[in-house]
Structure formats: structure tokens, C-alpha cells
Design a protein around this motif. Structure first.
Motif, PDB file in Angstrom:
ATOM      1  N   HIS A 163      -5.867  -9.622  -6.845  1.00  0.00           N
ATOM      2  CA  HIS A 163      -5.618  -8.106  -5.965  1.00  0.00           C
ATOM      3  C   HIS A 163      -7.300  -8.519  -4.780  1.00  0.00           C
ATOM      4  O   HIS A 163      -8.106  -9.766  -4.364  1.00  0.00           O
ATOM      5  CB  HIS A 163      -6.154  -7.454  -6.819  1.00  0.00           C
ATOM      6  N   ARG A 164      -6.837  -6.791  -4.083  1.00  0.00           N
ATOM      7  CA  ARG A 164      -8.003  -7.207  -3.107  1.00  0.00           C
ATOM      8  C   ARG A 164      -8.147  -5.783  -2.711  1.00  0.00           C
ATOM      9  O   ARG A 164      -7.532  -4.779  -2.583  1.00  0.00           O
ATOM     10  CB  ARG A 164      -7.614  -7.930  -1.256  1.00  0.00           C
ATOM     11  N   GLU A 165      -9.583  -5.294  -2.848  1.00  0.00           N
ATOM     12  CA  GLU A 165     -10.120  -3.740  -1.847  1.00  0.00           C
ATOM     13  C   GLU A 165     -10.366  -3.737  -1.225  1.00  0.00           C
ATOM     14  O   GLU A 165     -11.155  -4.875  -0.033  1.00  0.00           O
ATOM     15  CB  GLU A 165     -11.379  -3.714  -2.928  1.00  0.00           C
ATOM     16  N   ASP A 193      -7.584  -0.770  -3.405  1.00  0.00           N
ATOM     17  CA  ASP A 193      -7.236  -1.746  -4.095  1.00  0.00           C
ATOM     18  C   ASP A 193      -5.680  -2.307  -4.742  1.00  0.00           C
ATOM     19  O   ASP A 193      -4.890  -1.291  -4.997  1.00  0.00           O
ATOM     20  CB  ASP A 193      -7.149  -2.037  -6.524  1.00  0.00           C
ATOM     21  N   ALA A 214     -11.990   3.113  -1.416  1.00  0.00           N
ATOM     22  CA  ALA A 214     -11.464   2.362  -1.438  1.00  0.00           C
ATOM     23  C   ALA A 214      -9.997   2.495  -2.290  1.00  0.00           C
ATOM     24  O   ALA A 214     -10.110   2.568  -3.240  1.00  0.00           O
ATOM     25  CB  ALA A 214     -12.506   1.371  -2.101  1.00  0.00           C
ATOM     26  N   THR A 234       0.366  -0.951  -0.178  1.00  0.00           N
ATOM     27  CA  THR A 234       0.148   0.027   0.286  1.00  0.00           C
ATOM     28  C   THR A 234       0.550   1.179   0.122  1.00  0.00           C
ATOM     29  O   THR A 234       2.085   1.707   1.757  1.00  0.00           O
ATOM     30  CB  THR A 234      -1.199   0.203   1.495  1.00  0.00           C
ATOM     31  N   PRO A 242     -11.782  -0.963   1.795  1.00  0.00           N
ATOM     32  CA  PRO A 242     -13.122  -0.293   1.321  1.00  0.00           C
ATOM     33  C   PRO A 242     -12.161   0.893   2.353  1.00  0.00           C
ATOM     34  O   PRO A 242     -12.408   2.349   2.426  1.00  0.00           O
ATOM     35  CB  PRO A 242     -13.810  -0.322   2.520  1.00  0.00           C
TER      36      PRO A 242
END
Length: 450
Positions: free
Chosen positions: A172-174, A164, A162, A144, A176
Motif C-alpha cells: 500500500h502507498r499513500e 491509500d 491523502a 485509484t 497526499p
């Protein structure tokens, strides 16, 4: 996840819960008032009317109580948070480790609205607990941008849109929303504490304050750990410095003794050379390390072998008494030999033999006492008082036993205080012509070695 939500409802959202109870009580009171009016209008049964009045009074009392005592739930939540913080300090006592990070993440997950909590060092994830545990396993790199920004600038960051990120489990993961707080030591970010949420509105002032507060608490404990580690490293470095200062004198005298014996007693000279090699090999191996007190005494007895060869077997006598209960106790290397060496160099008279008693015994429940006692020339009270006093200058070189002892004794006093804490101490008992007793009191319970 249900347990996390329940805990949050009872503790972390104390403001919302208090307001909700107030609204509920107010609604119930309003309904009872309407019922009471209706009962009067339709001439209902008196018993039902009285019962309604009683309930109305009860709800009004509850409403007044909650209005006048809004801090009850806050107090309960504060007590719970402080308890968790105290336990968290124990988790991080060994520094920023994956095991400690895992324990902290699991412990904090129930204290916030977060769906996941993670800890990192400055390069990778140390632990992650909650819904994202499989996405960011220990050892996975930091992805990140917000985390990199926090590490670079040391500022708490939050996001409510959000993001990604790359997931180790599903590509991949979102995420929020989240809050990322730096873990800092000496002003530099060495890691992060990250809180991830399902909904953006869950990132509020309460959660922000929790994330910042817990991060500061962890940072303080990490700073304490680094100070303890630095203190230990400094003490070990001082051991090497002390060896460098004292050993050249001993080396010069021993080699001269062996050289003199090569003509008159070649077999003994050969034996002494072998012992000398073993002595210095052990000295190098033990430098800066912790060794059993029994091994420290063995090395001290090797030292006395060469001094007896130098001065004569009948000039130095030694008696060792070590309690079996403490013979495996770890001590910093080079803590007993300097005491004995000091006695040989400064306590021996011109003609009289010198007797040295070395004893190691338990002292109370968590203390160990090391004593080196001789029957040499002794010293006056002022010289004895200065021997271990690091605030004063070293003893005069013309003092009977104190001369030349300042460096070694001050070093031992410093290391005893640094390794074993404030309850440990050094003591010198001496008087001219009556010998000297040096006692070390080591507190094992408060030792940083533990």
C-alpha cells in the motif's frame, strides 16, 4: 528530485518568485533607508552615506522594474513550456504506447511540482516517472477510484486528501494529493495523465491548468494518429474492393483461354495453370499490404503472361525499366497492375500490336515517379482529364480508352492522395491515335507509410 524542485522554483512558480523578489528588494531598500537615517543622525562618514544612497537607488530601480514588468518570468516559462509541448508531440506520434508514455512522463516531471507523473490507457498503467515509479510499473492495473471515474466520465479530477492505493512494490502507498486528466479521442476517454504531489497546497490553479492543457494536447495528437491509421486502413480496404470488382473479368477470360489451350497446347495450358495459381496466391498475399515496387511489377508481368496467351504473343509487347535505387521502395499493392490492365483492355487497337513501357525512377530527393506508357488508341483531352478526377463521374463507356477505367483510376488517385499526401499527384497525357502516358508522382517524405 532536487533538480525538479529547482526547475519548479525557476519556472513553474513564476508568480511566487516574482513576489518573493519584490519583497526581498523592498526589505533591502527599507534597511538601507534606516541605515541612511542612522548615518545622518550619528554623522557617519560621507563615503559610506553616498554608497548607501547608491544601493538604495539600485534597489528602488529593481523594484520598479519588477513592478512594471511582471510578465518577464511568465514569458520565459511560456517559452519553455511550449518547447516541451512540441517535443512531447513527437513522443506520442505512434499513439498511446508505453515507450511514448514513458518519454512524456519524464519530460513533464520537470515542468510541474509533481513528485510523480503517470500515464494509463483504459485498463492499466503505461508509464510512471518520479518517486512512485516502482509503485506503479508499466502493466500494473489501475487501482485509484478517481482514475476510474475520470475514464468513465471524461472529467478532470483532483484530490487534496491523502488516498491509500495498492502499490506493486510495498503493498500500500499513500498519495497526499493529485490531479487526473482524461486523454480523449472522439469524445471518449482512452487513457489518463496523472500528476501526484507531496502536499495538498501544491494542487493549485497553475498545476490544474498545466495538467488539463497537456492532457488536451496529447488527446489532439492521439486523434491525429487515429485519423492517419484509419486513413491507411480505408485505403487498404479499397484495394480489396478494387480487386473484387476487376478480377472477375480477368478470371473469366483467363480460364476461357486456358480451357481453349487444353486441347491444342496441353503443355502450355498446364504451365499457365501453374502461373495462374501463383498469380492468385500472390494477389491474396499482397492484398492490403505494402510491397516493394519490384514485386508489384513482377505481379504485373504475370498478369501480362495471361493476356499474351489470350490475344497472342505478337499483340502485346512490354518493356520494364526500374532504377536500382528505388526497386525496394514500398508501395500499396495493386497500384501498377490496374494501369497496365487498363491499357490492355482499352488502348489496344483491332489489329495493331500494343507496346507498353513501365518505368520507376527517383524524382528529386524524396519523390518516386511511376510511369505506364502505351502506343494505343489514346483518348481526347476531356476524357483524359476525367480519368483521375474523383469530383467528376467516371468516363463514358463508349470512350476509346476511358471506357470502364473510372473505378480503377479513381481508386488509385484516392489512395495516392491518402498515402502520400498533398505533394503527390497523378497525371494523364494522351491524344487520339498517339497513345497514353499515366504518371504517378509519390512523395515519400510526407507519406504516412513512413
Amino acid at each position: 528530485m532536487s533538480d525538479n524542485r529547482t526547475t519548479q522554483t525557476e519556472a513553474s512558480s513564476q508568480d511566487g518568485l516574482t513576489s518573493g523578489v519584490r519583497i526581498l528588494v523592498a526589505v533591502c531598500a527599507a534597511l538601507l533607508i534606516f541605515y541612511f537615517i542612522y548615518a545622518l543622525m550619528v554623522d557617519s562618514k560621507p563615503l559610506a552615506t553616498v554608497f548607501a544612497c547608491a544601493l538604495l537607488c539600485a534597489f528602488l530601480l529593481i523594484f520598479i522594474f519588477l513592478s512594471l514588468n511582471p510578465d518577464i518570468l511568465r514569458s520565459q516559462y511560456t517559452e519553455q513550456t511550449l518547447s516541451s509541448a512540441s517535443e512531447m508531440l513527437e513522443d506520442i506520434k505512434d499513439g498511446l504506447t508505453p515507450e511514448g508514455a514513458e518519454a512524456i512522463c519524464r519530460r513533464l516531471l520537470a515542468e510541474t511540482r509533481a513528485m510523480a507523473i503517470a500515464m494509463t490507457d483504459d485498463t492499466c498503467v503505461l508509464a510512471c516517472a518520479g518517486d512512485l515509479a516502482s509503485d506503479f510499473p508499466p502493466g500494473s492495473p489501475i487501482h485509484t477510484p478517481a482514475t476510474h471515474y475520470v475514464l468513465e466520465h471524461g472529467i478532470v479530477q483532483s484530490f487534496t486528501h491523502a488516498v491509500d492505493v495498492q502499490s506493486e512494490a510495498r503493498g500500500h502507498r499513500e498519495i497526499p494529493a493529485g490531479i487526473i486528466a482524461p486523454l480523449k479521442v472522439r469524445g471518449k476517454a482512452v487513457g489518463t495523465l496523472k500528476f501526484y504531489y507531496r502536499r495538498s497546497h501544491e494542487v493549485n490553479r497553475t498545476q490544474y491548468a498545466l495538467a488539463s492543457g497537456f492532457a488536451e494536447l496529447i488527446s489532439t495528437q492521439l486523434a491525429i494518429h487515429e485519423l492517419e491509421l484509419q486513413s491507411e486502413l480505408t485505403a487498404r480496404a479499397e484495394v480489396r474492393a478494387l480487386q473484387a470488382q476487376i478480377n472477375p473479368h480477368f478470371l473469366f477470360n483467363t480460364l476461357n483461354t486456358i480451357a481453349a489451350l487444353t486441347r491444342t497446347e496441353p503443355l502450355r495450358a498446364r504451365e499457365l495453370l501453374r502461373e495462374f495459381a501463383s498469380f492468385y496466391r500472390a494477389t491474396l498475399d499482397n492484398s492490403g499490404s505494402l510491397i516493394p515496387v519490384s514485386r508489384e511489377i513482377e505481379q504485373t508481368l504475370r498478369y501480362l503472361t495471361f493476356e499474351k496467351a489470350r490475344f497472342g504473343e505478337d499483340r502485346i509487347g512490354v518493356n520494364v525499366d526500374i532504377d536500382e535505387e528505388v526497386e525496394d521502395t514500398l508501395v500499396p499493392a495493386f497500384v501498377i497492375q490496374p494501369l497496365v490492365e487498363n491499357a490492355v483492355r482499352h488502348a489496344m487497337g483491332d489489329e495493331d500490336p500494343l507496346h507498353i513501357d513501365i518505368s520507376v525512377a527517383p524524382e528529386g530527393e524524396s519523390m518516386v515517379q511511376i510511369q505506364v506508357k502505351d502506343d494505343g488508341v489514346g483518348m481526347d483531352e476531356q476524357t483524359a482529364a476525367r480519368l483521375f478526377c474523383t469530383q467528376q463521374k467516371a468516363p463514358r463507356t463508349d470512350a476509346p480508352q476511358g471506357g470502364g477505367a473510372g473505378v480503377a483510376m479513381h481508386n488509385i488517385a484516392d489512395r495516392i492522395a491518402r498515402f502520400y499526401g498533398p505533394r503527390s499527384s497523378t497525371q494523364v497525357i494522351s491524344s487520339p491515335g498517339a497513345g497514353t502516358s499515366v504518371v504517378l508522382h509519390l512523395d515519400l517524405q510526407k507519406s504516412i507509410l513512413e
